[in-house]
Design a protein around this motif. Structure first.
Motif, short mmCIF file in Angstrom:
data_model
loop_
_atom_site.label_atom_id
_atom_site.label_comp_id
_atom_site.label_asym_id
_atom_site.label_seq_id
_atom_site.Cartn_x
_atom_site.Cartn_y
_atom_site.Cartn_z
N TYR A 193 28.04 45.95 92.11
CA TYR A 193 27.63 45.10 91.39
C TYR A 193 27.82 45.62 89.66
CZ TYR A 193 24.08 42.88 88.43
OH TYR A 193 23.16 41.92 87.45
N GLY A 194 28.35 45.05 88.72
CA GLY A 194 28.42 45.39 87.50
C GLY A 194 28.73 44.17 86.43
N MET A 195 28.73 44.67 85.33
CA MET A 195 28.97 43.67 84.16
C MET A 195 29.60 44.43 83.12
SD MET A 195 25.10 42.03 83.56
CE MET A 195 25.90 40.73 82.53
N SER A 196 30.41 43.67 82.25
CA SER A 196 30.97 44.24 81.23
C SER A 196 30.06 44.88 80.25
CB SER A 196 31.98 42.95 80.25
OG SER A 196 32.81 42.44 81.05
N GLU A 197 28.75 44.55 80.05
CA GLU A 197 27.81 44.97 79.20
C GLU A 197 27.18 46.20 79.63
OE1 GLU A 197 27.86 41.77 80.09
OE2 GLU A 197 27.34 40.50 78.58
N THR A 198 27.31 46.49 80.83
CA THR A 198 26.76 47.75 81.49
C THR A 198 27.61 48.63 82.43
OG1 THR A 198 26.31 46.37 83.55
CG2 THR A 198 24.62 46.29 81.87
N GLY A 199 28.75 47.99 82.73
CA GLY A 199 29.73 48.89 83.75
C GLY A 199 29.03 48.73 84.93
N MET A 200 29.18 49.61 85.82
CA MET A 200 28.66 49.49 87.28
C MET A 200 27.24 49.82 87.06
SD MET A 200 31.29 47.95 88.78
CE MET A 200 31.25 47.31 86.88
N ILE A 201 26.48 48.93 87.98
CA ILE A 201 24.96 49.07 88.16
C ILE A 201 24.64 49.62 89.33
CG2 ILE A 201 22.91 47.75 87.63
CD1 ILE A 201 24.42 45.83 86.09
N THR A 202 24.90 48.98 90.31
CA THR A 202 24.68 49.35 91.93
C THR A 202 25.75 49.51 92.73
OG1 THR A 202 24.26 47.23 92.81
CG2 THR A 202 22.39 47.94 91.42
N VAL A 215 23.87 44.11 96.98
CA VAL A 215 24.77 45.08 96.34
C VAL A 215 24.46 46.49 96.07
CG1 VAL A 215 25.79 43.12 95.09
CG2 VAL A 215 23.52 44.14 94.18
N GLY A 216 23.46 46.70 97.06
CA GLY A 216 23.22 48.24 97.16
C GLY A 216 22.09 48.76 96.30
N PHE A 217 22.27 50.18 95.87
CA PHE A 217 21.28 50.87 95.03
C PHE A 217 21.59 51.24 93.48
CE2 PHE A 217 20.73 51.64 99.68
CZ PHE A 217 19.56 51.43 99.80
N ALA A 218 20.90 51.30 92.81
CA ALA A 218 21.13 51.72 91.41
C ALA A 218 21.85 52.95 91.47
CB ALA A 218 19.89 51.91 90.19
N LEU A 219 23.04 52.98 90.60
CA LEU A 219 23.85 54.25 90.54
C LEU A 219 23.11 55.31 89.99
CD1 LEU A 219 27.20 52.69 89.64
CD2 LEU A 219 27.00 54.19 91.58
#
Ligand code: MCA
Length: 514
Positions: free
Chosen positions: A310-319, A332-336
């Protein structure tokens, strides 16, 4: 700390080499970076040499560090080199969907005030007409195409020194309604996120990625390309997703990154199965929710468990779901590593385990704010630095995130974000339309499909008029393909349109042609 290009094309690889010369096997620079469908290869050295050519050309155009370069071009290997050239020059890359209309391009151009707008040669005249009144210079990207060789620079790629906080890209995350939101992404944001993904997914030099995504979005550009270039892997570079071409590429590959539509389309192929995936080690899905049923069917057919992230343009990939360990469908799993994720309730307090709230993110991956929007930045960030994603979800006791919806009115179709308001505004402007509501409903191929519900002032309005207005203003992927007419829109006591009722009513719109 450094320009992201130094992580993607290290200086030792940056010997000038002509792109049409066959790569020699002598140095690190000769390792293939991009492999094209006709088996032509662009080595790392050749990619760098072509990026050097672009950098020289940009400087001749007067582009200096910090200048924005707006880019609307079709996917090609040369577009990758141009991207690297823009960043190497210390300029700010601003990618636009190649499907955007002139009207849409004009809005983004006016917002970010670029020094230069790069476009496809066949679009140059139209783009010039858009850019000239704004005082923006334009240039066609060049003649280099998928089959033609691209001339290289006669000198090494010079990489402009940049700090972690310096701007690398502006990624527009909203439509053209009101003020457009351009997420300011820094060199540091890009580097830490690519490093986290290379580690999380164990990407190595012997990996071979099938690349069928567009390169004007975070998924195809920052996630897929950055990770492979950073690890010195190989990219089988395809012009677009086409199931037969992807299937043909899989037997020589180890990785695929795609939107859920890639996976439903592969599953729709008779005969698709384990055999052609035998060299594959990882299938990644993102940009839109992956149905648990798709996850399960993919496992049954291929033996592979799709890894959803899971991610978004503002944050790149999050989990991300784990590489080793349980990949749970529907989560969508765990925080990277290096990314903090929390879920908060309406009152801003942390939600309890399992309780649904808004997902918030903090870390070196999180963007610096929206371009020229101090008022928006003040509300989208919490005082302690967490960014409010607008996604709703819950964390379990182990920290695994499950997304359940969005607090924003947004449709995600085939991995593209579509903002209903933008379409409503165009429809409302058509003579005879009293009002409209645009919604997303289930679509077997695209996840969600766009539906327009309209109210006429008098007689129902001719579809041709509606279509003409849409064609003029909006990229075709945003166009509703189903139209329904009502006497009035359902509203709650506050006068707000009850889109949930409309979504329920038209939930089979793409099953029963309307
Ligand atoms: C194409 N069309 C679409 C879409 N794509 N309509 C709705 N939604 C779409 N996504 C329309 C075209 O306008 C055209 O209509 C018709 O479908 C066929 O066009 P074609 O180009 O042949 O489409 P396709 O090849 O079937 O493309 C579908 C696709 C593509 C493969 C799903 O849209 C795609 O590659 N999507 C990936 C998007 C992506 O990269 N998202 C990442 C965002 P007509 O014929 O009428 O003109 S980054 C992100 O979200 C975050 C950060 C993250 O976490 O990754």
């Amino acid at each position: 700390m450094a320009n992201i290009v130094t992580s993607l094309l290290p200086r030792s690889d940056v010997a000038a080499a002509s792109v049409d010369e066959p790569a020699d096997e002598s140095g690190a620079g000769s390792r293939p970076a991009l492999v094209l469908p006709d088996d032509r290869r662009w080595s790392y050295g050749q990619l760098a040499a072509r990026a050097a050519w672009h950098r020289q050309r940009l400087e001749a155009d007067g582009v200096t560090p910090g200048d924005r370069v707006l880019v609307q071009v079709q996917k090609s290997p040369d577009a990758v080199a141009a991207y690297l050239g823009v960043l190497a020059a210390g300029a700010v890359f601003v990618p636009l969907n190649s499907g955007y209309t002139d009207v849409e391009v004009a809005v983004f151009a006016a917002d970010c005030a670029p020094r230069l707008l790069l476009c496809d040669p066949q679009r140059h005249r139209a783009i010039e007409a858009v850019a000239e009144p704004l005082g923006i210079a334009t240039r066609p990207l060049g003649a280099a195409s998928w089959s033609a060789p691209a001339p290289a620079a006669d000198r090494r790629l010079e990489i402009e020194e940049r700090g972690d906080d310096d701007l690398a890209a502006i990624v527009y995350t909203s439509g053209t309604t009101g003020r457009s939101k351009g997420a300011m992404v820094s060199h540091g944001n890009l580097r830490v996120n690519a490093e986290a993904l290379v580690a999380a997914w164990a990407i190595r030099a012997d990996d071979v990625l099938v690349h069928a995504l567009p390169i004007f979005h975070v998924h195809g550009l920052f996630v897929a390309l950055h990770t492979l270039l950073m690890a010195r892997g190989q990219v089988l570079f395809l012009p677009r997703f086409e199931a037969a071409a992807v299937r043909a590429a899989l037997p020589g590959a180890t990785l695929l990154m795609g939107v859920p539509t890639f996976y439903t389309r592969l599953l729709a192929e008779p005969g698709f199965g384990a055999e052609e995936c035998s060299s594959m080690r990882l299938f990644v899905s993102g940009s839109a929710p992956l149905l648990a049923s798709t996850h399960r069917e993919f496992t049954a057919r291929t033996g592979h468990r799709i890894l959803e992230r899971y991610g978004m343009s503002e944050t790149g990939m999050i989990t991300s779901n784990p590489l080793d360990g349980e990949r749970t469908p529907g989560t969508v799993g765990f925080a990277l590593p290096g990314v903090e994720v929390r879920v908060v309730g309406d009152d801003g307090a942390a939600a309890l385990t399992g309780e649904v709230g808004e997902v918030e993110v903090r870390g070196a991956n999180v963007f610096g704010g929206y371009w020229a929007m101090p008022e928006k930045n003040a509300t989208e960030f919490r005082p302690d630095g967490f960014f409010r994603t607008g996604d709703l979800g819950s964390l379990d006791g182990d920290g695994r995130l499950t997304l359940v919806g969005r607090s924003k009115d947004l449709v995600i179709s085939g991995g593209y974000n579509i903002h209903p308001k933008e379409i409503e505004q165009v429809l409302d402007g058509v003579e005879g339309v009293a009002e409209s509501a645009v919604i997303g409903v289930p679509h077997d191929d695209l996840g969600e499909g766009v539906v327009a519900v309209l109210v006429a002032e008098g007689e129902a309005v001719d579809r041709v008029l509606l279509q003409a207005a849409l064609d003029e203003s909006l990229a075709r992927f945003k166009h509703p393909r189903r139209f329904y007419w009502l006497d009035r829109l359902p509203r709650n006591a506050m006068g707000k349109v009850q889109k949930n009722l409309l979504r329920e009513r038209y939930r089979d719109a793409y099953r029963n042609p309307g």
